[in-house]
Design an enzyme around this catalytic site. Structure first.
Site, PDB file in Angstrom:
ATOM      1  N   LYS A   1       0.806  -1.205   0.000  1.00 31.61           N
ATOM      2  CA  LYS A   1       0.000   0.000   0.000  1.00 31.61           C
ATOM      3  C   LYS A   1       0.854   1.277   0.000  1.00 31.61           C
ATOM      4  O   LYS A   1       0.420   2.330  -0.456  1.00 31.61           O
ATOM      5  CB  LYS A   1      -0.868   0.019   1.265  1.00 31.61           C
TER       6      LYS A   1
ATOM      7  N   GLU B   1       8.471   2.662  -5.306  1.00 32.49           N
ATOM      8  CA  GLU B   1       8.315   2.302  -3.897  1.00 32.49           C
ATOM      9  C   GLU B   1       8.294   3.565  -3.047  1.00 32.49           C
ATOM     10  O   GLU B   1       8.885   4.584  -3.420  1.00 32.49           O
ATOM     11  CB  GLU B   1       9.506   1.437  -3.447  1.00 32.49           C
TER      12      GLU B   1
ATOM     13  N   ASP C   1       3.257   3.769   6.995  1.00 32.54           N
ATOM     14  CA  ASP C   1       2.345   3.546   8.121  1.00 32.54           C
ATOM     15  C   ASP C   1       3.045   2.937   9.326  1.00 32.54           C
ATOM     16  O   ASP C   1       4.151   2.403   9.234  1.00 32.54           O
ATOM     17  CB  ASP C   1       1.245   2.562   7.709  1.00 32.54           C
TER      18      ASP C   1
ATOM     19  N   ASP D   1      13.951  -0.238   2.912  1.00 31.93           N
ATOM     20  CA  ASP D   1      14.499  -0.333   4.271  1.00 31.93           C
ATOM     21  C   ASP D   1      15.539  -1.453   4.289  1.00 31.93           C
ATOM     22  O   ASP D   1      16.721  -1.226   4.018  1.00 31.93           O
ATOM     23  CB  ASP D   1      13.334  -0.573   5.245  1.00 31.93           C
TER      24      ASP D   1
HETATM   25  C1  PRP Z   1       6.864  -1.381   3.386  1.00 27.17           C
HETATM   26  C2  PRP Z   1       7.180  -0.408   2.259  1.00 27.17           C
HETATM   27  C3  PRP Z   1       8.036  -1.218   1.320  1.00 27.17           C
HETATM   28  C4  PRP Z   1       8.752  -2.182   2.253  1.00 27.17           C
HETATM   29  C5  PRP Z   1      10.184  -1.736   2.450  1.00 27.17           C
HETATM   30  O1  PRP Z   1       5.816  -2.219   3.017  1.00 27.17           O
HETATM   31  O2  PRP Z   1       6.007   0.069   1.646  1.00 27.17           O
HETATM   32  O3  PRP Z   1       7.265  -1.940   0.389  1.00 27.17           O
HETATM   33  O4  PRP Z   1       8.054  -2.132   3.514  1.00 27.17           O
HETATM   34  O5  PRP Z   1      10.830  -2.528   3.418  1.00 27.17           O
HETATM   35  P1  PRP Z   1      12.048  -3.513   3.083  1.00 27.17           P
HETATM   36  O6  PRP Z   1      13.023  -2.735   2.243  1.00 27.17           O
HETATM   37  O7  PRP Z   1      12.590  -3.838   4.457  1.00 27.17           O
HETATM   38  O8  PRP Z   1      11.516  -4.709   2.383  1.00 27.17           O
HETATM   39  P2  PRP Z   1       4.978  -3.125   4.063  1.00 27.17           P
HETATM   40  O9  PRP Z   1       5.423  -4.543   3.999  1.00 27.17           O
HETATM   41  O10 PRP Z   1       4.986  -2.453   5.408  1.00 27.17           O
HETATM   42  O11 PRP Z   1       3.520  -3.056   3.430  1.00 27.17           O
HETATM   43  P3  PRP Z   1       2.620  -1.737   3.143  1.00 27.17           P
HETATM   44  O12 PRP Z   1       3.320  -0.970   2.044  1.00 27.17           O
HETATM   45  O13 PRP Z   1       1.328  -2.299   2.714  1.00 27.17           O
HETATM   46  O14 PRP Z   1       2.562  -0.933   4.415  1.00 27.17           O
END
Ligand code: PRP
Length: 181
Positions: A46, A102, A161, A106
């Site tokens: 999302k 994106e 979020d 992270d």
């Molecule tokens: C979050 C963000 C990225 C991902 C990055 O998504 O939107 O897609 O984490 O983190 P990483 O580099 O450690 O993989 P999340 O899984 O929280 O889902 P969301 O976007 O629906 O909140």
């Protein structure tokens, strides 16, 4: 001055700074794809829904928008390490110029998963774009367009979020530690 939400520690990046940077990224993409033909922007739900919408409206390059939904954090601040594909693209991307959009990179797990999955579908080209990036020693995926580097604190706003809250704040803010620890 508007009062901050009680969960918010401080604002790290203002709404105006974000909007300016989104415009700059759009201009960079316009320059890079001037002679390329149409592009497919893939917004990752999302978190990237707001950035994808703003970026799309600032691009002059002809493009279509599609979405994928992935999740690896659930309602916690620790990546599960396993990326779950929840919703796939509507159309194939074979022979198309693709930019993955994106909100944040992270650990890099999500972008790595996306990069290898999408490369496997044989696009004409594949670039990655993220508005925010945490400082990491090594990432095994190339990031072509990056908006801002962020410190290693949990941030919310502009699509990001904490347990599905605070996504619609117009700025990026650090959450108070006691909220998530
Ligand atoms: C979050 C963000 C990225 C991902 C990055 O998504 O939107 O897609 O984490 O983190 P990483 O580099 O450690 O993989 P999340 O899984 O929280 O889902 P969301 O976007 O629906 O909140």
């Amino acid at each position: 001055m508007t009062e901050l939400h009680p969960d918010i520690e401080r604002i790290l990046i203002s709404e105006a700074e974000i909007q300016k940077r989104v415009e700059e990224i759009a201009a960079e993409i316009d320059r890079d794809y001037k002679n390329t033909g149409p592009v497919v922007l893939i917004g990752i739900l999302k978190g990237a829904f707001i950035f994808t919408a703003d970026l799309s409206r600032k691009l002059t390059t002809p493009h279509s928008v599609d979405f994928m939904s992935l999740s690896s954090y659930g309602d916690t601040t620790i990546s599960t390490g396993a990326v779950r594909l929840i919703l796939d693209l509507r159309k194939p991307i074979t022979n198309q110029h693709v930019i993955v959009v994106e909100d944040i990179v992270d650990s890099g797990n999500t972008m790595s998963y996306l990069y290898s999955t999408l490369m496997g579908r044989q696009p004409a080209s594949l670039r990655t774009c993220t508005l925010f990036k945490k400082k990491r020693d090594s990432l095994d995926v190339p990031l072509d367009y990056v908006g801002f580097d962020l410190p290693d604190v949990w941030v919310v706003g502009y699509g990001l979020d904490y347990a599905d809250t605070h996504r619609t704040l117009p700025y990026i803010a650090a959450l108070k530690k006691e909220v998530y620890s």
